[in-house]
Design a protein around this motif. Structure first.
Motif, mmCIF file in Angstrom:
data_model
loop_
_atom_site.group_PDB
_atom_site.id
_atom_site.type_symbol
_atom_site.label_atom_id
_atom_site.label_comp_id
_atom_site.label_asym_id
_atom_site.label_seq_id
_atom_site.Cartn_x
_atom_site.Cartn_y
_atom_site.Cartn_z
ATOM 1 N N SER A 24 0.766 -1.276 0.013
ATOM 2 C CA SER A 24 -0.071 -0.031 -0.019
ATOM 3 C C SER A 24 0.874 1.186 0.010
ATOM 4 C CB SER A 24 -0.910 0.235 1.286
ATOM 5 O OG SER A 24 -0.260 0.254 2.572
ATOM 6 N N ASP A 52 -7.479 2.110 1.884
ATOM 7 C CA ASP A 52 -7.613 3.413 0.850
ATOM 8 C C ASP A 52 -6.341 3.706 0.071
ATOM 9 O OD1 ASP A 52 -9.971 3.794 1.873
ATOM 10 O OD2 ASP A 52 -9.380 5.391 3.221
ATOM 11 N N LYS A 56 -5.462 3.409 -4.130
ATOM 12 C CA LYS A 56 -4.607 4.520 -5.008
ATOM 13 C C LYS A 56 -3.426 3.478 -5.966
ATOM 14 C CE LYS A 56 -5.541 8.131 -1.937
ATOM 15 N NZ LYS A 56 -5.162 8.827 -0.666
#
Ligand code: NAD
Length: 261
Positions: A24, A52, A56
């Motif tokens: 991440s 989240d 991305k």
């Protein structure tokens, strides 16, 4: 980097599927996007709390024109690893490249390291590699091919104050790399490690703690700078591709000339 093949330029990892743990942010995110830019489809995984940020990274991989599989995965959970590896294998038709990148570092002098902190580091940085590698090997052995890359650390070669427990896990990662290489090489699988020096990620910055420390270590480094996560991409692509067909069981320092052994 592209390979020349009968006059047709192809991406060096085209047709491959990679799975990256701890993808991440930081080094894992850079590797996941870097592998995609070389043509691989990529399964990105990280703790559920990082959803989240993981989304991305998924967007960046898709922008590079590759398929991205996105799953929450705690590398300390054998059940979850087997579940997610099976799901990616079914969706992608197989996993060719495993990057064991997930890691933690909570710096403390050894005298202050309690059992809980010791176990937490070995669970993620050591057992995580064992569980993920053992989960991927049956399919790699069956296909007589595979690439496993463990993100260790120069700390695993020379521990430093407040990193004794972490350094011990990274020495473990290097040893696992060497032993797996000898145990699986007959099936066409290579296992190599990368030992980053100081890379300016969340972990790297937290560990350095101050601009003065960044400036100091930049001066010590032969290349007069500390690392960016993308600095780890090229060596990973090398180990993931057929450029490194005859290289296994090795640990490569990627440290800007801060450490030489
Ligand atoms: N940054 C450096 O200077 C440096 C130097 C040498 C080695 N490394 C190694 O590189 C790797 C990546 O580090 P980074 O600097 O990008 O750190 P980071 O803290 O920015 O990223 C680590 C990632 O691992 C994930 N992670 C933590 N525990 C996990 C778990 N149980 N299951 C799955 N994912 C988990 C985190 O959520 C995070 O996304 C680590 O193995 C680290 O030890 C980093």
């Amino acid at each position: 980097m592209a390979a020349q093949d009968n006059g047709v330029r192809t991406m060096i990892l085209e047709g491959k599927t990679a799975l990256v743990t701890g993808a991440s942010r930081g080094i894992g995110a850079a590797i996941a996007v870097g592998l995609a830019k070389q043509g691989a489809d990529v399964a990105i995984t990280d703790l559920a709390s990082e959803a989240d940020a993981l989304a991305k990274v998924q967007a960046e991989i898709e922008a590079a024109g590759r398929t991205c599989y996105n799953h929450d995965l705690d590398v300390t959970s054998k059940v979850r690893i087997e579940q997610i590896f099976a799901a990616v294998t079914e969706a992608a038709g197989g996993i060719d490249i495993l990057v064991n990148n997930a890691g933690i570092l909570v710096a403390k002098p050894l005298e202050e390291v309690d059992e809980k902190l010791w176990d937490a580091h070995f669970d993620v940085n050591g057992k995580g590699i064992l569980l993920c590698t053992n989960a991927i090997l049956p399919q790699m052995r069956a296909r007589k091919a595979g690439r496993i890359i463990n993100i260790a650390s120069i700390a695993g070669r020379q521990g430093s104050p407040t990193q004794g427990h972490y350094a011990a896990t990274k020495a473990t990662a290097i040893t696992l790399t060497r032993v797996y290489a000898q145990e699986v090489g007959m099936d066409g699988i290579t296992v190599n490690a990368i030992c980053p020096g100081i890379i300016l990620t969340e972990m790297g910055k937290t560990n350095l703690g101050s601009q003065e420390a960044i400036d100091h270590w930049s001066t010590v480094a032969s290349l007069k700078r500390l690392g960016d996560p993308v600095d780890v991409v090229g060596p990973t692509v090398f180990f993931a591709s057929d450029l490194s067909d005859f290289v296994t069981g090795q640990a490569l320092n990627v440290c800007g000339g801060i450490y030489f052994h």
